[in-house]
Design an enzyme around this catalytic site. Structure first.
Site, PDB file in Angstrom:
ATOM      1  N   GLU A 224       7.308  11.799  -5.515  1.00 43.14           N
ATOM      2  CA  GLU A 224       7.822  12.974  -4.799  1.00 43.14           C
ATOM      3  C   GLU A 224       8.092  14.026  -5.863  1.00 43.14           C
ATOM      4  O   GLU A 224       9.078  13.952  -6.592  1.00 43.14           O
ATOM      5  CB  GLU A 224       9.113  12.618  -4.053  1.00 43.14           C
ATOM      6  CG  GLU A 224       8.936  11.531  -2.995  1.00 43.14           C
ATOM      7  CD  GLU A 224       8.201  12.004  -1.755  1.00 43.14           C
ATOM      8  OE1 GLU A 224       7.887  13.203  -1.665  1.00 43.14           O
ATOM      9  OE2 GLU A 224       7.915  11.172  -0.882  1.00 43.14           O
ATOM     10  N   CYS A 258      13.376  20.989  -4.170  1.00 39.02           N
ATOM     11  CA  CYS A 258      11.920  20.872  -4.256  1.00 39.02           C
ATOM     12  C   CYS A 258      11.225  21.557  -3.083  1.00 39.02           C
ATOM     13  O   CYS A 258      10.130  22.084  -3.231  1.00 39.02           O
ATOM     14  CB  CYS A 258      11.528  19.404  -4.320  1.00 39.02           C
ATOM     15  SG  CYS A 258      12.239  18.443  -2.978  1.00 39.02           S
TER      16      CYS A 258
HETATM   17  P1  NAD Z   1      12.366  15.007 -14.363  1.00 36.45           P
HETATM   18  O1  NAD Z   1      10.942  14.706 -14.107  1.00 36.45           O
HETATM   19  O2  NAD Z   1      12.731  15.642 -15.643  1.00 36.45           O
HETATM   20  O3  NAD Z   1      13.246  13.669 -14.287  1.00 36.45           O
HETATM   21  C1  NAD Z   1      13.296  12.858 -13.133  1.00 36.45           C
HETATM   22  C2  NAD Z   1      13.721  11.452 -13.525  1.00 36.45           C
HETATM   23  O4  NAD Z   1      12.704  10.838 -14.324  1.00 36.45           O
HETATM   24  C3  NAD Z   1      14.988  11.383 -14.364  1.00 36.45           C
HETATM   25  O5  NAD Z   1      15.761  10.298 -13.945  1.00 36.45           O
HETATM   26  C4  NAD Z   1      14.445  11.146 -15.772  1.00 36.45           C
HETATM   27  O6  NAD Z   1      15.355  10.504 -16.633  1.00 36.45           O
HETATM   28  C5  NAD Z   1      13.255  10.246 -15.498  1.00 36.45           C
HETATM   29  N1  NAD Z   1      12.206  10.240 -16.515  1.00 36.45           N
HETATM   30  C6  NAD Z   1      11.940  11.161 -17.474  1.00 36.45           C
HETATM   31  N2  NAD Z   1      10.847  10.793 -18.196  1.00 36.45           N
HETATM   32  C7  NAD Z   1      10.413   9.612 -17.664  1.00 36.45           C
HETATM   33  C8  NAD Z   1       9.323   8.742 -17.957  1.00 36.45           C
HETATM   34  N3  NAD Z   1       8.464   9.008 -18.933  1.00 36.45           N
HETATM   35  N4  NAD Z   1       9.164   7.630 -17.210  1.00 36.45           N
HETATM   36  C9  NAD Z   1      10.016   7.350 -16.185  1.00 36.45           C
HETATM   37  N5  NAD Z   1      11.078   8.142 -15.867  1.00 36.45           N
HETATM   38  C10 NAD Z   1      11.268   9.265 -16.600  1.00 36.45           C
HETATM   39  O7  NAD Z   1      12.853  15.887 -13.111  1.00 36.45           O
HETATM   40  P2  NAD Z   1      14.268  16.619 -12.903  1.00 36.45           P
HETATM   41  O8  NAD Z   1      14.338  17.791 -13.823  1.00 36.45           O
HETATM   42  O9  NAD Z   1      15.368  15.631 -12.948  1.00 36.45           O
HETATM   43  O10 NAD Z   1      14.150  17.127 -11.387  1.00 36.45           O
HETATM   44  C11 NAD Z   1      13.581  18.351 -11.027  1.00 36.45           C
HETATM   45  C12 NAD Z   1      12.187  18.172 -10.466  1.00 36.45           C
HETATM   46  O11 NAD Z   1      12.209  17.238  -9.391  1.00 36.45           O
HETATM   47  C13 NAD Z   1      11.620  19.441  -9.881  1.00 36.45           C
HETATM   48  O12 NAD Z   1      10.274  19.599 -10.281  1.00 36.45           O
HETATM   49  C14 NAD Z   1      11.686  19.204  -8.370  1.00 36.45           C
HETATM   50  O13 NAD Z   1      10.760  19.939  -7.630  1.00 36.45           O
HETATM   51  C15 NAD Z   1      11.469  17.732  -8.285  1.00 36.45           C
HETATM   52  N6  NAD Z   1      12.010  17.162  -7.028  1.00 36.45           N
HETATM   53  C16 NAD Z   1      11.143  16.726  -6.064  1.00 36.45           C
HETATM   54  C17 NAD Z   1      11.621  16.219  -4.859  1.00 36.45           C
HETATM   55  C18 NAD Z   1      10.686  15.752  -3.757  1.00 36.45           C
HETATM   56  O14 NAD Z   1      11.135  15.087  -2.811  1.00 36.45           O
HETATM   57  N7  NAD Z   1       9.398  16.064  -3.812  1.00 36.45           N
HETATM   58  C19 NAD Z   1      13.007  16.148  -4.635  1.00 36.45           C
HETATM   59  C20 NAD Z   1      13.854  16.609  -5.635  1.00 36.45           C
HETATM   60  C21 NAD Z   1      13.345  17.103  -6.830  1.00 36.45           C
END
Ligand code: NAD
Length: 480
Positions: A224, A258
């Site tokens: 997502e 998002c």
């Molecule tokens: P992010 O990708 O930086 O981090 C998300 C999660 O992934 C965190 O828990 C992080 O620690 C973990 N992570 C980081 N690197 C990783 C790796 N290599 N392997 C596994 N896990 C890893 O995102 P963010 O800044 O926390 O959130 C914002 C983003 O999320 C925005 O782009 C937003 O659009 C998206 N988002 C999407 C939805 C949806 O339902 N489509 C909902 C909410 C947020």
């Protein structure tokens, strides 16, 4: 250090994710052995328990994100409430064994599908909705019989820790069934290496890394990811509602949603009255941080966002956009004045890149055709909306949008209608959460064929082969 750090136990495990996964797996075997009716009963009881801790949980979210309490109650709390309601009512039916239609030639056999839990599900969550996202996915995953490793964002560890502690202390689940792996990217990577399925919510960039790691292990991964919601305002749009929607959809959670509105395309014929309404609404927004009483827009979460947003706004100004607001009001608290970019153009970065902040660009377009073309000219395809008094016209146009979630005179309603599959197309994700489809993804299908009669002779198409049997089989299986 926050007040909670002094009273909460240390996180279950921060480094040894494989050992954590082994404990979750043991607990999961006991959990999946319970009948679904019992799992439903316990999840409902959990919700009653969490409800009594609503203030405590909301306080943790406020401390970590600074968002308004009303926003936590309406978007996060009520959102999970609807998830609990939908899945506890529908899980038993959606997961029960289902008889499968079978061809004539198998009339003497029974065929059906069982839904078997995946085992240990890794839920990797972002920081923007620290209650809604992990809990909203944990509820169906648990009902489906799985154990969970929750990996909260490193920016909201307190909420994740508190949630896991409340679940453990409820005594409703086998010990360790829901466990927390704390940390940043390394913890997330370890979770992907240890679990049987991963549901990742976060940025498109990280999602790609998660998909690669999941592919290496051949485990299912649901993604997502980011969005760039195009809102299309047609010449016959209900302008008051559309303007309010643009502002709420653009600035809810300080623009860090998002599915939030990230760009608006307005038919030139109604551009002026629409822009005037939007400007009025934006100027009325109240900006503050978590300790204020009543406000609409909270801080942006990370310092790095302030610089990234400033760069997008500078680019918009250079390209002739009229930027209203957008000043940093308090750098330490990351309070950014809501920004409206009028007269935006398609080349502006703010119209092309996910902003994820309190910025709303509005662009005039010649007609609906140009709006659809520009809306689809994006790598992202999560949410989109069309605004018109002519619902049939809007629905026809909506069907041409490359987005997983389409609103007609509506924004952000999809998640709350939990019977709808929720997710994106293109670079916005893979798979769907919510709905029966989203519940079943937490299971594998196990297909059964049960031979009934005659009990003790072989089927005619087994050895030895004969032309006569081949002709009978051909006749019985022929397409009409
Ligand atoms: P992010 O990708 O930086 O981090 C998300 C999660 O992934 C965190 O828990 C992080 O620690 C973990 N992570 C980081 N690197 C990783 C790796 N290599 N392997 C596994 N896990 C890893 O995102 P963010 O800044 O926390 O959130 C914002 C983003 O999320 C925005 O782009 C937003 O659009 C998206 N988002 C999407 C939805 C949806 O339902 N489509 C909902 C909410 C947020």
């Amino acid at each position: 250090m926050t007040a909670h750090d002094t009273v909460l136990p240390p996180p279950a495990v921060t480094t040894d994710v494989p050992a954590l996964a082994a404990r979750v797996r043991r607990a999961q075997r006991r959990w999946s052995g319970l009948p679904i009716s019992e799992r439903v009963r316990r999840v409902k009881a959990l919700w009653t328990r969490l409800r009594s801790a609503q203030d405590e949980l909301a306080a943790a979210v406020r401390r970590e994100t600074g968002k308004p309490r009303a926003e936590i109650d309406v978007l996060e709390w009520a959102g999970v409430e609807l998830i609990v309601k939908y899945f506890t009512r529908n899980a038993a039916r959606a997961l029960e064994d289902r008889a499968a239609a079978r061809p004539w030639i198998f009339a003497n056999k029974r065929a059906y599908v069982r839904r078997v839990p995946r085992g240990v599900v890794g839920l990797i969550a972002p920081w923007n909705y620290p209650l809604l996202i992990p809990l909203g996915d944990a509820i169906p995953a648990l009902l489906a019989g799985n154990g969970l490793i929750l990996k909260p964002s490193q920016w909201t560890p307190e909420t994740g820790r508190l949630l896991a502690r409340l679940i453990q202390e409820s005594g409703l689940f086998p010990e360790d069934l829901v466990s927390v792996a704390e940390g940043g990217a390394a913890a997330g990577e370890a979770v992907v290496r240890a679990c049987d399925m991963v549901l990742f919510t976060g940025s498109t960039r990280t999602g790609r890394a998660v998909a690669r790691a999941a592919a290496e292990r051949l485990i299912p991964c649901v993604l997502e990811l980011g969005g760039k919601h195009p809102m299309i305002v047609l010449d016959d749009a209900p302008l008051d509602r559309a303007a309010k929607a643009a502002v709420w959809g653009g600035f809810v959670n300080a623009g860090q949603t998002c599915v939030g509105v990230e760009r608006v395309y307005v038919d030139r014929r109604v551009y002026a009255p629409f822009a005037e309404r939007v400007e009025r609404e934006v100027r009325a927004l109240r900006l503050a941080a978590g300790d204020a009483d009543s406000y609409d827009v909270g801080p942006v979460m990370l310092e790095a966002q302030l610089a990234a947003i400033a760069a997008q706004l500078a680019d918009a100004r250079e390209r002739g956009g009229r930027v209203i607001g957008g000043r940093v009001m308090n750098a330490e608290r990351r309070l950014l004045e809501p920004a409206l970019v009028l007269d935006a153009t398609a080349e502006m970065r703010v119209m092309r890149e996910e902003t994820f902040g309190p910025v709303l660009p509005v662009m005039p377009v010649a007609d609906a055709e140009e709006a659809v073309r520009l809306a689809n000219d994006s790598e992202l395809g999560l949410a989109a909306s069309v605004w018109s008094r002519n619902l049939a016209r809007a629905e026809r146009l909506g069907a041409r949008l490359e987005a997983g979630l389409v609103g007609v005179n509506d924004v952000l309603g999809h998640y709350a209608i939990c019977s709808l599959p929720f997710g994106g197309v293109k670079q916005s994700g893979l798979g769907r959460r919510n709905s029966e489809e989203g519940l079943r993804m937490f299971c594998q299908a196990q297909s059964f064929v049960v031979h009934r009669w005659p009990a003790n002779i072989g089927d005619p198409w087994w050895f030895p082969y004969s032309d006569r049997v081949a002709r009978v089989v051909a006749r019985l299986t022929r397409v009409a």
